[in-house]
Every structure is written in C-alpha cells, then in structure tokens.
Motif scaffolding. Sequence first.
Motif, PDB file in Angstrom:
ATOM      1  N   HIS A 107       0.830  -1.206   0.000  1.00 62.30           N
ATOM      2  CA  HIS A 107       0.000   0.000   0.000  1.00 62.30           C
ATOM      3  C   HIS A 107       0.867   1.259   0.000  1.00 62.30           C
ATOM      4  CE1 HIS A 107      -3.772  -2.095   0.536  1.00 62.30           C
ATOM      5  NE2 HIS A 107      -3.230  -2.824   1.499  1.00 62.30           N
ATOM      6  N   LYS A 108       0.337   2.307  -0.602  1.00 62.90           N
ATOM      7  CA  LYS A 108       1.053   3.584  -0.626  1.00 62.90           C
ATOM      8  C   LYS A 108       0.577   4.463   0.528  1.00 62.90           C
ATOM      9  CE  LYS A 108       1.170   3.816  -5.677  1.00 62.90           C
ATOM     10  NZ  LYS A 108      -0.122   3.178  -5.985  1.00 62.90           N
ATOM     11  N   ALA A 109       1.515   5.134   1.173  1.00 65.54           N
ATOM     12  CA  ALA A 109       1.284   6.205   2.171  1.00 65.54           C
ATOM     13  C   ALA A 109       0.638   5.779   3.497  1.00 65.54           C
ATOM     14  CB  ALA A 109       0.486   7.358   1.566  1.00 65.54           C
ATOM     15  N   LYS A 110      -0.408   4.932   3.470  1.00 66.23           N
ATOM     16  CA  LYS A 110      -1.071   4.575   4.735  1.00 66.23           C
ATOM     17  C   LYS A 110      -1.840   3.267   4.606  1.00 66.23           C
ATOM     18  CE  LYS A 110      -4.390   6.246   8.157  1.00 66.23           C
ATOM     19  NZ  LYS A 110      -5.424   7.218   8.521  1.00 66.23           N
ATOM     20  N   VAL A 111      -1.830   2.487   5.688  1.00 70.34           N
ATOM     21  CA  VAL A 111      -2.704   1.309   5.795  1.00 70.34           C
ATOM     22  C   VAL A 111      -3.861   1.731   6.705  1.00 70.34           C
ATOM     23  CG1 VAL A 111      -2.869  -1.110   6.444  1.00 70.34           C
ATOM     24  CG2 VAL A 111      -0.708  -0.214   5.585  1.00 70.34           C
ATOM     25  N   GLU A 112      -5.063   1.741   6.158  1.00 69.37           N
ATOM     26  CA  GLU A 112      -6.238   2.269   6.886  1.00 69.37           C
ATOM     27  C   GLU A 112      -6.790   1.258   7.885  1.00 69.37           C
ATOM     28  OE1 GLU A 112      -8.437   5.196   8.002  1.00 69.37           O
ATOM     29  OE2 GLU A 112      -7.604   5.589   6.025  1.00 69.37           O
ATOM     30  N   ALA A 113      -6.922  -0.008   7.441  1.00 73.02           N
ATOM     31  CA  ALA A 113      -7.533  -1.022   8.314  1.00 73.02           C
ATOM     32  C   ALA A 113      -7.078  -2.416   7.905  1.00 73.02           C
ATOM     33  CB  ALA A 113      -9.055  -0.915   8.247  1.00 73.02           C
ATOM     34  N   LEU A 114      -7.183  -3.360   8.865  1.00 67.96           N
ATOM     35  CA  LEU A 114      -6.777  -4.751   8.644  1.00 67.96           C
ATOM     36  C   LEU A 114      -7.815  -5.668   9.270  1.00 67.96           C
ATOM     37  CD1 LEU A 114      -3.072  -4.325   9.813  1.00 67.96           C
ATOM     38  CD2 LEU A 114      -3.719  -4.933   7.482  1.00 67.96           C
ATOM     39  N   LEU A 126      -6.686  -2.688   3.850  1.00 70.68           N
ATOM     40  CA  LEU A 126      -7.294  -1.558   3.153  1.00 70.68           C
ATOM     41  C   LEU A 126      -6.316  -0.395   3.172  1.00 70.68           C
ATOM     42  CD1 LEU A 126      -9.759   0.024   1.997  1.00 70.68           C
ATOM     43  CD2 LEU A 126     -10.481   0.400   4.362  1.00 70.68           C
ATOM     44  N   GLY A 127      -5.997   0.137   1.995  1.00 71.11           N
ATOM     45  CA  GLY A 127      -5.086   1.277   1.904  1.00 71.11           C
ATOM     46  C   GLY A 127      -5.802   2.572   2.249  1.00 71.11           C
ATOM     47  N   GLY A 128      -5.028   3.597   2.559  1.00 73.93           N
ATOM     48  CA  GLY A 128      -5.595   4.892   2.936  1.00 73.93           C
ATOM     49  C   GLY A 128      -6.094   5.686   1.743  1.00 73.93           C
ATOM     50  N   GLN A 129      -6.342   6.964   1.983  1.00 78.95           N
ATOM     51  CA  GLN A 129      -6.936   7.860   0.991  1.00 78.95           C
ATOM     52  C   GLN A 129      -6.118   7.922  -0.307  1.00 78.95           C
ATOM     53  OE1 GLN A 129      -7.622  11.684   2.684  1.00 78.95           O
ATOM     54  NE2 GLN A 129      -8.290  12.616   0.786  1.00 78.95           N
ATOM     55  N   ASP A 130      -4.795   7.895  -0.193  1.00 75.28           N
ATOM     56  CA  ASP A 130      -3.940   8.021  -1.377  1.00 75.28           C
ATOM     57  C   ASP A 130      -3.714   6.677  -2.082  1.00 75.28           C
ATOM     58  OD1 ASP A 130      -3.321  10.830  -0.885  1.00 75.28           O
ATOM     59  OD2 ASP A 130      -2.305  10.046   0.886  1.00 75.28           O
ATOM     60  N   ASP A 131      -4.223   5.620  -1.490  1.00 71.80           N
ATOM     61  CA  ASP A 131      -4.022   4.284  -2.054  1.00 71.80           C
ATOM     62  C   ASP A 131      -5.344   3.724  -2.573  1.00 71.80           C
ATOM     63  OD1 ASP A 131      -2.033   1.836  -2.121  1.00 71.80           O
ATOM     64  OD2 ASP A 131      -3.921   1.074  -1.313  1.00 71.80           O
ATOM     65  N   GLY A 132      -6.329   3.653  -1.672  1.00 70.72           N
ATOM     66  CA  GLY A 132      -7.689   3.291  -2.073  1.00 70.72           C
ATOM     67  C   GLY A 132      -7.875   1.877  -2.582  1.00 70.72           C
ATOM     68  N   SER A 133      -6.972   0.948  -2.200  1.00 71.91           N
ATOM     69  CA  SER A 133      -7.123  -0.418  -2.699  1.00 71.91           C
ATOM     70  C   SER A 133      -7.256  -1.429  -1.567  1.00 71.91           C
ATOM     71  CB  SER A 133      -5.931  -0.799  -3.579  1.00 71.91           C
ATOM     72  OG  SER A 133      -4.751  -0.776  -2.809  1.00 71.91           O
ATOM     73  N   ILE A 134      -7.828  -2.571  -1.925  1.00 67.49           N
ATOM     74  CA  ILE A 134      -7.958  -3.701  -1.002  1.00 67.49           C
ATOM     75  C   ILE A 134      -7.018  -4.793  -1.493  1.00 67.49           C
ATOM     76  CG2 ILE A 134      -9.486  -5.634  -0.471  1.00 67.49           C
ATOM     77  CD1 ILE A 134     -11.740  -3.636  -0.404  1.00 67.49           C
TER      78      ILE A 134
END
Length: 623
Positions: A107-114, A126-134
Amino acid sequence: MAADSQGVPQLVLEAVIGFNGHVFSGLRVHPDRDHLIYPLGSTVILKRLQDGRQEFLHGHTNNVSCVAVSKSGRYISSGQVTFMGFKADIIIWDFEKRAIYARLPLHKAKVEALSFSPNDKYLVSLGGQDDGSIVVWNIETKQAICGSPASSLSAGNCLSIQYSNTDDNTFITAGSGSLRVWELDLSNRKVRPTECQTGKLKRIIKCIKIAEDDQYFFCGTTSGDILKVNLKTRLLNSCGPVKQKFSQGVNTLEILKSGEILVGSGDGCLTLCSGANFKILKHVQLEGAVTSIAMRGEGQQLLVGTAAGQMYRFSYTNLEERELISSSHSSAVTAVAIPFGSSELFATCSQDDIRVWQAETSKELLRISVPNMTCNALDIMVDGHSILSAWNDGKIRVFAPESGRTMLVIDNAHSMGVTAIVGTRDCKKILSGGGEGQVRVWELQESGCCPRLLESMKEHKATITDIQMKSNDKECVTASSDGACIIWDLVRYVRNQMVLANTRFQCVCYHPEEYQIITSGTDRKIGYWEVYDGAAIRELEGSQSGAINGMHISKDGCYFITGGDDKLVKVWSYMEGEVTHVGTGHSGSITSVRLCSASRTLVTTSADGAILRWRFPHPLSPS
C-alpha cells in the motif's frame, strides 16, 4: 539508527506510559484474555492485565495506524503511515515468539484497516486515501493473492473493513457513500464486490461489526446513527436511533452476547443500546472521544480506549462502575522534572496539562489542567513545595504539588511565551526565559503577593531554550536558538561569559563541580566549555541523525544522558566521551531527559506523547 547503537549495551526499559487513542479500534484484547494490545507511535505494546508487565514489538518505521488480532490469537497484524510516494508496511507478528512473521509492503502512504479471516488463512488490508485499494494476503505463503480498488469511482474513501465470522471468503468494506460485501474467488484470484442497497440513505460509515452468526452486520456513521444490514440479501434492515442520534458520530461498535450493542461516540459517551430498535438503555460519559471498545472473554469485562489517551475497564453488568486502568498524554510531552532528592515521583507537561506520576506503578497521581494552553517547561522547587511552569500564553504559573492548587500566576512574564524556567536553590527566586530572548529574574514575596521583577537581561536574539542554575545561586547559564550560551552573574545581572557556535542550542548542563558546561543542539555536536573563560575544550559527535533536544548529567558528574530526533537515549561517560549504553524504545523525537539525584531512575519523554522509565546502569560512585 541501528548503526548508531551497534555493539553497545542496551538500557533496561522498566515501563512505558502512553497509548495512542487516535487509532480507531487500536485497543484490542488477545484471545488468551490476559494481554492488551495497543499502539504507541511506531511500537505495538503488549500489556499483561494481571500484573501490568509490558512487552514491545518494534519494526515499524513510522506511526502505527491500525491493529488487528487473529481469532486464534496466533497472529497480530499492524499497519503504519509513511510519507507520500513511499510504501507503508503491514507487519504480521507471531504472538508466541513476539517476532515478525511477515512484512508486507504494497500500500502507498497509509494502511487504513486490517482484518483476519476466521480460520487464520487470509489477511485483508485496506489502503488509505492516497491508495484506495484492497489486498487479500495468504498468511501461509506471505504473498498477495489479489487486489482491487476499494470503492466505485462515484463513491468516496473507504474507511473500514471487517471479515465474516464464519466464512474465509467473505468480508465487508465501508466508507464515504460506499458499503460493499466482497466474495473471494480463490481459483481465479479475484475479489468480487456486491453493493449493499441502502435506498435514499447516504452515509459516511466509520466502523463495521458483524453479528456472531453472520446474519446481520451493523455500521456506525459520522451522522450519529447505526445501520443494520442483512448480510445474505445485502439489504438495509433498519436504521436508528430515530430521534436522539449519537453526538459527533459513532466511532466504534461492539455486539454483546445478549444481542445488545455498545456504542462509542465522538462526544466521549459509551452507550448501551438495544439491538432491535437502537433504544438507549444506559450511557456513561468518559474523557475524550471513545475510539476503541474491546471485549474480554465472553464480554463480562469491557475495555475502552479514548482519544485522550485513557483506558477504562468496565463490568458488563454495571457500566457505572468504571476503573481507569491507565492514562497518558494525548499530545507531545514537552518536559519532565524529578523532585530533588527523590526518585519516587516525577512530573511531566504537555498541551493543556501538567501531570504528576508515581514512578514505580506509572499511576497518575495529580493532573493540573489549563485548557487550550501548552506548558513549555517545568521545574520543581528544591524544597518540593511548588511546581514552576512556563506557558505559551506568556504566563508563569506556580502550583502546589499535592493538591494542584494555583499558588501564583505571573501575567505577561514574557511577550512571546515563556519557554524556560528554573527555581533557585534557596527557593526565593525564579528565573525565566522567553520566546523574545529575554532572561528575567523574579523575587518571590513572603506574603504570597505577586513576585517582583528584579532584572530583565537582554542579550539573546532568539528563543531561550534552557536555563541551568549554579548551586550557590550566584550564576546561571542560558542556552538559546540564536547560537549563543551565556553565563550570567546573578549578583550584578551582567554577562560573565558567552559561548558561540554555529547551531541552535537546545540544552545546557553544568558539571557538578561547576568549572565546565556541556551544550548540545541542532548541529548534533556535544560541546564541553570552560566556565571561567568560555573556551572550547572538546567536541563530540552526539548523533548520526537529528538534533539533540535533551541532556542531563549525573550527580557525581561521571555520566551524562542525551536524547533527540534520532529517538535513541544515550548514556555517555563524561571523561572518555564515549557511549556506554543505548536505549531504544521511543517512537517519536525525544523532547527531554531527566535522571533522579540518586542515579537510579531515568525518565525520557517524546513528541508522540510517550514517557519511558529506564533503569540507570551506573550507580552513584562514593564521593
């Protein structure tokens, strides 16, 4: 950092005070029912509930942004934030070995949740705002199986992810205008989403909780209501409460065995409501927004974390009976002070408050709150009768150390905030330094009247960062970010000597025999100087990266301690100028260090709100 501490003995870390309550669902209870798991800076802390013993999982390079625990308890996973353009790591930890099992950078920049699958087969991230991927990961092979954009192009950011309780191939994501159930197709290495139908209802969902039997799942929203959705049909079942919404949004949810729902909201309320119609049954007000609710065992005990760095323990049967397990600063700790001749207590200061701690138990004994202000510096009078504090509103405040009562306030002490403060040994004067570069001497009055300004010494051109007194009260040394250290005569109020260097001085110390001073600052150098004529004696390379922000010298003058932006606590031999011990444990820049006068307890503070207590390795040499 590693090269800096290679081959040098490690300091023994005795305790850490700190909890990052801003991480949503960051406080977890391990399935063994005996360990709390929570983040602090770039460290994941395991704390045994029985005796409070702490263990530390180091491996992240920046702040931990999310934590998950597998159902069996075998694995813990944590994600971090990093800088734009860089990959943010996910680390899977082996709980038994307390070691890294796998490091997963994607993931880029941030990992939002696991979230872990129920049988520990997969981990979904789940990646953060700048990544947006699962991304779905195979835990056994430590490889990514497949990935997909988390939201449709018309929807906003995805904020939460949760695996089904019974099926390894089903998980749910939710966020701004997005609510999807995903099916994992392992043979084709694909994940396929199904949009949940919520009709005209448009919500930003912050948290998801799935019922144990996987019939329904509940979503908490920023609007302060809860959505109940059927997992099989993907249809909205109900939404509530209809009238009285949860103030400042729903941050976290927990479903109890009885079917009732515990709700943690942004206004600091922990609410028990009915699972059928969301009717509020009980509620209790806590300090700071509720960000984590964790159930211990079958839910007889609840552990709650708040954004103010507080951890509470509740009994399910009675929400009114709460126990504060631990408290900590929720923002950067700016200074620490230890009373003269004592190692049982210490005081720290931060934004909004000063706190007094018991060293042995790490319990908070006293909190002195000054809302919306930041305390920049702290000192405890030698007689122990008062706490001196320097504030960014330009005031000096003096408090009683037992009750926290305000004994004295000096208004407009400095025009650009008070940045340094110290009391004289005879407890009759206070010296303060300000952001405008002035050093002021205040005489305390017997009757408790406002202190008299004896002298204002104007030589520095920038912020005063540190003031140290000579033991006879006739001399002091000030460090400033203008690149000068000045030794002042406090009888005639004139400059005795001046030390200049191409740096912004952050800290200064008198050697106990008071014929030398040591300084340090942004140039990473430790300078030894002669007090008599200000001559440079020697210069040491204090750090390989970053400024040195804190320094303290032992009472016998044989050792001194430094800490700074490299996050390492270093113990130096004064005569040899070599590092004898290194302490690794801080996740943020170290802001101050203090050693008790008995050379037993060493306390260091950092910008991530952590307070670390170390065992000092060199006992006092007989004088």
